[in-house]
Write a protein that holds these residues in place. Structure first.
Motif, PDB file in Angstrom:
ATOM      1  N   PHE A 136      32.050  -1.966  61.739  1.00  0.00           N
ATOM      2  CA  PHE A 136      32.858  -1.035  60.734  1.00  0.00           C
ATOM      3  C   PHE A 136      33.765  -0.976  61.734  1.00  0.00           C
ATOM      4  O   PHE A 136      33.653  -0.902  63.038  1.00  0.00           O
ATOM      5  N   ALA A 137      34.632  -0.088  62.062  1.00  0.00           N
ATOM      6  CA  ALA A 137      35.616  -0.045  62.824  1.00  0.00           C
ATOM      7  C   ALA A 137      35.809   1.691  63.311  1.00  0.00           C
ATOM      8  O   ALA A 137      36.136   2.371  62.678  1.00  0.00           O
ATOM      9  N   GLU A 138      35.141   1.774  64.640  1.00  0.00           N
ATOM     10  CA  GLU A 138      35.229   3.465  65.206  1.00  0.00           C
ATOM     11  C   GLU A 138      36.367   3.710  65.608  1.00  0.00           C
ATOM     12  O   GLU A 138      36.523   3.005  66.599  1.00  0.00           O
ATOM     13  N   THR A 139      36.470   5.108  65.161  1.00  0.00           N
ATOM     14  CA  THR A 139      38.094   5.162  65.031  1.00  0.00           C
ATOM     15  C   THR A 139      38.131   6.453  66.092  1.00  0.00           C
ATOM     16  O   THR A 139      38.998   7.079  66.380  1.00  0.00           O
ATOM     17  N   ASP A 140      36.403   6.747  65.920  1.00  0.00           N
ATOM     18  CA  ASP A 140      36.431   8.234  67.165  1.00  0.00           C
ATOM     19  C   ASP A 140      34.769   7.812  67.802  1.00  0.00           C
ATOM     20  O   ASP A 140      33.896   8.464  67.509  1.00  0.00           O
ATOM     21  N   PRO A 141      35.473   7.299  69.165  1.00  0.00           N
ATOM     22  CA  PRO A 141      34.043   6.764  69.692  1.00  0.00           C
ATOM     23  C   PRO A 141      33.065   7.586  70.326  1.00  0.00           C
ATOM     24  O   PRO A 141      32.348   8.102  70.632  1.00  0.00           O
ATOM     25  N   ASP A 142      34.213   9.022  70.669  1.00  0.00           N
ATOM     26  CA  ASP A 142      33.535  10.468  71.409  1.00  0.00           C
ATOM     27  C   ASP A 142      32.419  10.993  70.756  1.00  0.00           C
ATOM     28  O   ASP A 142      31.441  10.701  70.768  1.00  0.00           O
TER      29      ASP A 142
END
Length: 300
Positions: free
Chosen positions: A199-205
């Motif tokens: 998946f693509a993480e859009t909120d890495p923090d």
């Protein structure tokens, strides 16, 4: 064993945090690697193909236990509309697979061959752009019937174009194996990552998408009888354990590596590089700590 200044006797110690226990698991694997590569004088042997394969297996496999005790129903698997909607692509047949039409007779027989031989089957979300994946979640599942159930659950959601945790999944694969000889073999080892979700993480923090998918998987497995283990199931080395049977890892972009490699292949290459620079190991424990920090710092 000493980590961060603390001494631990075993993984069941109440003083061990989840992160510390995760590191200990990896340290135990690296101890096995040391014993394979180095002799009793601390001298490294030749890094041939056999040793490379052995390191890979230490990091990624464990005894099969109950996973393939019961075969998957071939018709219910290879003719499942929701699975076919997402491709159901056998990994070993990927170079000959007809991507222009998932439903061809030739693809049907490729799937049957993959099932009979034992293989990963890839499922692709047609509602999302691929190529932006940043993270992965691995799941060690107790039986392949449970793996097929969660695969159908995700792909059915894709056919309905639902917006929930499943819609964030770009692609995933599950391990399925109806090989009779494998089922009879008491010494067979299988991959720990029975399911791999990309998946693509859009909120890495805050890891918003990772947490959503992780929780979705856990809730679904909670509702399958006997799917949740009493104790931790083995996970591949260098993944971060986030549950009894779930781990997470970062993808390495194509630009950051010379050629496409699997998560574990990348770690094996860095372990080999560390060995080549440390042909003599004066202390087993120091070597384990050294290679751990080398690999985790190189791939971060």
């Amino acid at each position: 064993m000493c980590i961060n200044g603390k001494k631990f006797r075993d993984l069941s110690s109440q003083t061990v945090s989840q992160n510390d226990a995760n590191i200990i698991e990896i340290f135990l694997m690296l101890g096995e690697v040391y014993d394979i590569v180095y002799d009793h004088h601390g001298r490294a042997g030749k890094l041939n193909e056999y040793i490379t394969t052995a390191i890979y297996h230490v990091l990624s496999t464990s005894p099969k236990k109950d996973y393939i005790n019961e075969p998957v129903n071939p018709k219910e698997f290879v003719l499942s509309p929701e699975l076919l909607y997402a491709g159901l692509i056998p990994q070993k047949k990927i170079n000959s697979f007809d991507f222009s039409n998932y439903w061809t007779l030739a693809n049907y027989f490729r799937r049957l061959d993959g099932l009979d031989e034992g293989d990963y089957f890839h499922l692709i979300n047609p509602n999302i752009d691929l190529g932006n994946e940043t993270d992965r979640i691995i799941v060690n599942i107790k039986t392949q019937q449970q793996a097929v159930k969660i695969a159908k659950h995700i792909t059915w959601s894709w056919t309905e174009k639902s917006v929930d945790w499943k819609s964030y999944v770009s692609t995933f694969k599950i391990l399925v194996n109806n090989n009779v000889e494998d089922r009879k073999n008491p010494n067979l080892y299988l991959k720990n990552d029975k399911m791999v979700i990309y998946f693509a993480e859009t909120d890495p923090d805050n890891k918003t998408i990772m947490n959503s998918i992780k929780c979705g998987v856990e809730v679904f497995l909670d509702n399958i009888p006997d799917a949740v283990p009493d104790n931790n199931l083995p996970l591949n080395g260098f993944y971060k354990r986030v549950g009894r049977q779930i781990g997470t890892g970062r993808e390495i972009g194509q630009k950051e590596q010379k050629e496409a490699k699997s998560f574990t292949d990348q770690r094996v290459e860095e372990i080999k590089a560390y060995i080549l620079n440390n042909q003599i190991a004066h202390d087993r424990s120091e070597w384990i700590e050294g290679v751990y920090f080398y690999v985790t710092n190189f791939i971060s």
